[in-house]
Design an enzyme around this catalytic site. Structure first.
Site, PDB file in Angstrom:
ATOM      1  N   LYS A 166     -24.904  36.411 -27.878  1.00  0.00           N
ATOM      2  CA  LYS A 166     -24.871  34.995 -27.191  1.00  0.00           C
ATOM      3  C   LYS A 166     -24.916  34.170 -28.523  1.00  0.00           C
ATOM      4  CE  LYS A 166     -28.454  32.229 -24.671  1.00  0.00           C
ATOM      5  NZ  LYS A 166     -29.910  32.429 -24.040  1.00  0.00           N
ATOM      6  N   SER A 209     -30.005  30.587 -19.798  1.00  0.00           N
ATOM      7  CA  SER A 209     -29.227  30.167 -20.320  1.00  0.00           C
ATOM      8  C   SER A 209     -28.174  31.075 -21.240  1.00  0.00           C
ATOM      9  CB  SER A 209     -29.870  29.303 -21.618  1.00  0.00           C
ATOM     10  OG  SER A 209     -30.659  30.269 -22.438  1.00  0.00           O
ATOM     11  N   SER A 220     -34.260  33.305 -19.649  1.00  0.00           N
ATOM     12  CA  SER A 220     -32.688  33.024 -19.753  1.00  0.00           C
ATOM     13  C   SER A 220     -31.896  34.207 -19.901  1.00  0.00           C
ATOM     14  CB  SER A 220     -32.660  32.131 -21.122  1.00  0.00           C
ATOM     15  OG  SER A 220     -32.734  30.928 -20.930  1.00  0.00           O
TER      16      SER A 220
END
Lengths: 493, 483
Positions: free
Chosen positions: B79, B154, B178
């Site tokens: 990420k 996220s 997330s």
């Protein structure tokens, strides 16, 4: 203190409260392993942590915590069972993370004191509210001197993250009451911190920075006036001058029936005045909260008792010990212990020397004078302790006279050699031959019949002059005490 | 099936039998990225040359008979809030649009040191603030199962990439759900470890006491191998736990006989889509059939979890994001006539998106003088109450099964008008962050063709039980599809 100052002092009580930031002499920064040293090229002692790069986290320097606890113990504080770091949030280009890691609710040390000699001559334990650890910010340099006047500014992060101790006075418990006490407090604080080896405390190098709070109240009144804070004065002298001005300024305000504004002021070094910087309404909200990246620090992880046991001897303890063990007068003990390296020099000498009291006097009177003339400190003294001790022994045993000893010391200082060499070289051994001494005494008496008459008439004072003449004639090689004895005998009717 | 759709363990086996090379696997992944990336937008940065280079070195190791680990040669993504040395790391934000870190995050470094092949950095809600990956400054990621719908957030990029075969494994981060939410929305497995299990060093901080690095994959076993690879004490992270690393994969097959599984009564309330609730109960029933015992449990302070989370997270975020001021790195928006403070204001105004600004404002308010006690301090106290609920529950059960999301993957733009609507999507996931518990999210079927996921939460540092439950469920589903 001039007469007007004296009168003013009579009318007002003063509270002076210091907030001192001390740069710790650790090898690395507080939250990363960057080296700490002065004079490095800008931005060469930095890493992702102390420049606040995204994703970095603080790692606590345990040595800094130990130094903080040492300071707490030396200043008679209680050490908290658990201590927490907190974030002080504000924006400034020299603050890499946009917050400073400091301490707020649970500092390492609280409620201590530092004993000074009060104005009344009695010991006075000045209150210390707390001691905590925090990181320093970087250094901002403006192209044209001030931010407002510059089209650009430069930042150096070498200093960002350096460990600082913040020592805060307690205005509610034994506060500083005068300029003299203020000076004594600062000198003693520096001395103690240097003694325990946690900082050199050089004000010029920014290792010992003071902010000070001052407030006044009319004598007999219960009500203290507002306090003004003066920030960042660059030397002890400036601190005293700033305080002088501020006390005067506040007393004038109170005199005319006004109120002192609670605010922050800066000291103008050139004009010797303080100027308003920021009033209370502009005081920022730092939004303190415990730093979630640093778990609570518990001193059992650090063994406070072990730190206490390993503490170097403090100045007051050393003074008492010098008086007791070496039989020194208190005043001399104070002079010898004011700087720890001097006390260590003395003790090294005393370990091999035969006469500690004589050693003390010789250091204070003769050695200090030579060091001062040469602009040296004891760590750079060209006379090693062993040689100095040997010289003083030679004087003590009467091998050489006191005055000869002084000139030998000067030679030793200049040449860095031992006493024996010089004594042999210059043939400075005292005259042991009594007959020779008597001859010179006879000469001098014959040269000054009027003085002799005076003495024999009952006035013993001028004998010193005659002894001096004998010393001159013998190039200081006669023992003055012996000369005096024999002269007195000769002069007896 | 293409190599990029296989699990890491299947690929590890093929690599060791010489039936495939690391380069072939990485090429397969890169080809899939080429095919699907335009419609998915799961990546911010793809690193094909470096990936192939790493793959070639993995192949050399395999030829020498000396692979570094079970993950050697296996492609993974990180990420974009995980720092990667020399590779742009943006956190989905304009303010770090061109930021290149000088160091690797510990979790990334550990993957690389074990031979895993980094293929790229994935899209995310800006600074991990969001539940749909619609808050990225580089466009939203789309759900591989339905391009009109969000992949969750996220870590939407990571989840979508795993689901679409654009990677085999993924690292993500989870502060309030997330990892778990996008895993559920994309039909893959997502694990948030116990707080302190995996080092946060190099994870760009959003909320320091809640953030954790976690893993996404297509099987529970793959997640277990990844966790083993990245977890463990890191002295650079003072909040990382100094505990031995269990051999997670080895206990996965131990079954769940006699295991007590709690079902929180307080979660199955109005606001939870009834068909989603039904799927969760079905999953629990499957676990009961595998030998577990279902226990009704109470979490009375559950209704405070969202507000507690949004007070603490935003407060910490307002401080963590203060460093983005244009002085040392990232975007700088100088005003010609302005001073340094104006430069900072201009930079942050231009560089941050609306949601980030919203949370910074909220967080600053929560910490401000006069409000700190009523909000931040109070929230920390409620946090302790929520933890006490879970402590009590874990005296009677060994793990908890719960929904991952109150709803199915929603349409792009559906919840962006009302921030609070979006916040409520986190209602089942935030507690695990507040209390620091390990939590797994995995697929339990589809509804209208959209994936439904459920959560398994465990005691602190008991990832083994959580993974085991997930593995048992997964195997049971594999069995039942065969039948």
């Amino acid at each position: 203190m001039n007469r007007w100052g004296h009168e003013r002092r009579m009318r007002y009580d003063v509270i002076i409260c210091f907030e001192t930031h001390v740069e710790l002499a650790t090898e690395s920064k507080l939250f990363c392993s960057c080296r700490v040293s002065s004079g490095a090229e800008p931005n060469t002692q930095v890493c992702p942590v102390c420049t606040g790069q995204p994703g970095t986290l603080p790692l606590l320097n345990k040595r800094a915590v130990e130094y903080c606890i040492r300071a707490g113990l030396a200043l008679n504080c209680s050490i908290n069972a658990s201590s927490r770091f907190a974030r002080k949030n504000y924006f400034y280009p020299d603050l890499p993370k946009g917050y400073q890691i400091s301490q707020y609710e649970l500092p390492f040390c609280e409620n201590g004191h530092l004993e000074i000699l009060g104005d009344d001559g009695m010991p006075y334990p000045v209150g210390i509210k707390r001691i905590h650890l925090e990181e320093d910010a970087g250094k901002l340099v403006h192209a044209a001197g001030s931010m407002a006047a510059s089209s650009y500014s430069l930042v150096d992060y070498n200093r960002a993250g350096v460990p600082l101790l913040e020592i805060v006075g307690d205005h509610t418990r034994n506060p500083i009451r005068s300029l003299n006490e203020a000076r004594a407090y600062l000198e003693k604080l520096r001395q103690v911190l240097r003694y325990i080896g946690i900082s050199e405390c050089s004000i010029e190098q920014g290792q010992f920075r003071c902010d000070v709070n001052v407030s006044l109240r009319p004598k007999g009144s219960e009500q203290w006036g507002n306090r003004a804070e003066i920030k960042n004065m660059a030397s002890l002298r400036f601190i005293v001058e700033a305080l002088q001005f501020e006390i005067k300024r506040q007393s004038q305000i109170l005199e005319s029936g006004g109120t002192v504004v609670q605010e922050t002021r800066a000291f103008d070094e050139a004009k010797k005045i303080t100027l308003s910087m920021r009033s209370k309404e502009d005081a920022p909200d730092y939004r303190y909260f415990p730093d979630p990246d640093l778990p609570p620090v518990a001193p059992e992880g650090l063994d406070v008792e072990a730190i206490r046991r390993s503490m170097p001897e403090l100045p007051d303890e050393k003074v008492d010990r010098f008086v007791k063990v070496y039989g020194l007068p208190r005043q001399e003990a104070l002079l010898l212990t004011r700087d720890k390296p001097v006390s260590e020099f003395f003790e090294t000498c005393a370990a091999t020397g035969k006469d500690a009291r004589r050693l003390s006097r010789w250091i204070i009177k003769d050695l200090f004078k030579l060091l001062k003339q040469a602009g040296l400190d004891i760590q750079h003294c060209p006379v090693p302790a062993a040689d100095f001790s040997h010289l003083v022994d030679l004087v003590a045993s009467g091998f050489i006279t006191d005055r000869i000893g002084q000139s030998v010391l000067e030679e030793m200082f200049a040449r860095g050699c031992g006493p024996e060499v010089i004594i042999e070289e210059k043939g400075l051994r005292p005259i042991q031959d009594l007959a020779a001494i008597d001859r010179v005494i006879g000469e001098v008496l014959a040269e000054h019949p009027d003085v002799v008459a005076k003495i024999q008439a009952g006035d013993t004072k001028p004998i010193g002059y005659l002894i001096g003449r004998v010393m001159q004639k013998t190039a200081n090689r006669a023992d003055p005490r012996q000369v005096k004895r024999r002269m007195e005998e000769k002069l007896r009717p | 099936m293409a190599a990029c759709d296989l699990s890491a363990m299947q690929l590890a086996s093929l690599l060791r039998r010489g039936e495939i090379s690391a380069r072939q696997i990485t090429t397969s992944v890169l080809e899939r990225i080429e095919q699907r990336e335009e419609s998915l937008n799961a990546f911010i940065t793809v690193t094909p040359e470096q990936a192939l280079d790493q793959a070639d070195r993995a192949d050399a190791r395999f030829r020498a008979g000396r692979p570094l680990s079970m993950l050697d040669g296996i492609p993974f993504v990180a990420k974009d809030n995980l720092c990667t040395r020399g590779i742009k790391t943006t956190c989905g934000s304009r303010i770090l649009e061109n930021y290149v870190p000088s160091y690797d995050a510990t979790a990334v470094r550990r993957m690389l040191d074990q031979g895993a092949v980094l293929v790229g950095k994935t899209n995310m809600d800006e600074f991990a603030m969001g539940s749909s990956t619609e808050n990225s400054a580089f466009g939203p990621t789309r759900n591989p199962h339905d391009p009109q719908r969000v992949p969750g957030g996220s870590s939407g990029g990571s989840a979508a990439a795993v689901a679409a075969g654009e990677t085999v494994l993924a690292l993500g981060s989870d502060t309030g759900g997330s990892i778990r939410l996008p895993a559920a929305f994309c039909g893959v497995v997502g694990l948030k470890p116990t707080y302190g299990r995996v080092s946060r060093y190099g994870l760009v901080s959003y909320a320091s006491s809640l953030d954790q690095v976690g893993t996404l994959a297509r099987t529970v076993m793959d997640c277990a191998w990844m966790l083993k690879a990245v977890c463990g004490h890191d002295h650079r992270d003072s909040t990382s736990a100094d505990l031995p690393i269990p051999d997670f994969p080895s206990t996965l097959g131990n079954g769940i006989h006699g295991l007590r599984i709690g079902l929180p009564h307080d979660y199955f309330v109005e606001g939870l889509d009834p068909s989603v609730a039904a799927r969760i109960r079905e999953a629990a029933d499957v676990l009961a059939e595998c030998g577990a015992r279902l226990v009704d449990t109470r979490l009375p302070n559950a209704r405070h979890a969202i507000s507690t989370y949004y007070l603490i997270a935003t407060a910490e975020a307002s401080s963590n994001l203060a460093r983005y001021d244009g002085v040392r790195y990232g975007l700088r928006q100088a005003k010609p006539s302005g001073d340094m403070i104006q430069m900072i204001q201009a930079t942050r105004s231009a560089g941050f998106g609306r949601e980030v600004k919203r949370r910074i404002m909220l967080g600053s308010y929560v910490l401000s003088a006069g409000y700190y006690d009523a909000y931040y301090l109070k929230a920390q106290k409620v946090r302790r109450l929520i933890k006490a609920d879970f402590d009590r529950v874990f005296e009677k059960v060994d793990c908890i099964v719960a929904p991952a999301s109150p709803c199915l993957p929603f349409a792009l733009g559906e919840k962006t008008a009302e921030p609070l609507q979006m916040y409520l999507v986190d209602v089942f996931t935030v507690s695990a962050n507040l209390v620091g518990l390990p939590a797994l999210s995995l697929n339990c079927g589809t509804l209208d063709g959209l994936p439904v996921g459920f959560q398994v939460m465990g005691r602190p540092f008991d990832e083994e039980t959580v993974l085991r439950v997930g593995h048992v469920y997964e195997q049971a589903q594999v069995e039942s599809t065969r039948e």
